[in-house]
Design an enzyme around this catalytic site. Sequence first.
Site, PDB file in Angstrom:
ATOM      1  CG  ASP A  86     -10.776 -22.334  13.611  1.00 47.65           C
ATOM      2  OD1 ASP A  86     -11.993 -22.558  13.670  1.00 47.65           O
ATOM      3  OD2 ASP A  86     -10.003 -22.963  12.862  1.00 47.65           O
ATOM      4  CG  HIS A 116     -18.308 -18.700  10.391  1.00 47.90           C
ATOM      5  ND1 HIS A 116     -18.698 -19.106   9.140  1.00 47.90           N
ATOM      6  CD2 HIS A 116     -16.946 -18.799  10.416  1.00 47.90           C
ATOM      7  CE1 HIS A 116     -17.625 -19.447   8.434  1.00 47.90           C
ATOM      8  NE2 HIS A 116     -16.555 -19.270   9.183  1.00 47.90           N
ATOM      9  CB  SER A 159      -7.356  -9.764  16.118  1.00 51.89           C
ATOM     10  OG  SER A 159      -7.348  -8.707  17.054  1.00 51.89           O
TER      11      SER A 159
END
Length: 288
Positions: free
Chosen positions: A98, A154, A255
């Site tokens: 995200d 991921h 980050s």
Amino acid sequence: MTIRSLISVLSQQEDLNFLLTNRVPRAALTRFMGWFSKIEQPVIRDLSIACWRLFSDLDLSEARKQSFKSLHDCFTRELKSGARPPDPDPAIVVSPCDAIIGAHGSIADTELFQIKGAGYSLADLLGDPALVDAHRNGRFITLRLTSSMYHRFHAPFDGRIEQVSFICGDTWNVNPIALKRIERLFCKNERAVIKTRLSTGEALTLVPVAAILVASIRLHFLGRVLNAQSRGPATFRCDVPVRKGDELGWFEHGSTIIVLAPDHFAFCDNVAEGERICAGQPLMRKPA
């Protein structure tokens, strides 16, 4: 004016924002937050999460659980099963996390940019001449995670992880205000270089970049956390098969991940600077 709106106004004052998030003892504050966030005392946990909600748009509705042992447990939360399904099109490279989409485009020989007019080099970012050559004139995209986002990342495509290099560094904030003021910021911060090869043979590299309060990167396939206290080798050879959507690890807070891809990959139509993207959504398309 509400407290949240006041905080929003103050955060938009660039000088104040930069001062409060960078002109502080960054390393010491990051170590303290790493310790503090793992405290499991209920009052400290509840007050910390309540304060975090006040300062951000934290939304836990997708979280797999609603009760957390600590602030750290909430930071690194899992989502409900099926919350981030990867795009099934075999030609699509998906977002690993995200994020808010930042600078992206073509790499000019070995030069890319953190914001318009502020360039840096693949050599400084990667520290690996062979990997620099693999991405010469390729594509790049910068994905910035905010503190309230889902912090796990991921695999963007089917392939194999061949090597991880950990590069020690600073913990500058990575928000747009800092990117405008600190030259070559991504090359100065602590980061991991995850070298992968797609099932079709092309090189695809992920560079998770740590920042203030978040100088720790957990990689499941290595079974370890990489941070300033890491000891032992800086380069880890491996041969780990991954499928699109497999969880690779997490940041301790928020980050940036820089994705490097071959030049013949095209950005998908939903990719635009400043737009939000979720893990599993289309990022690039590999031509037939």
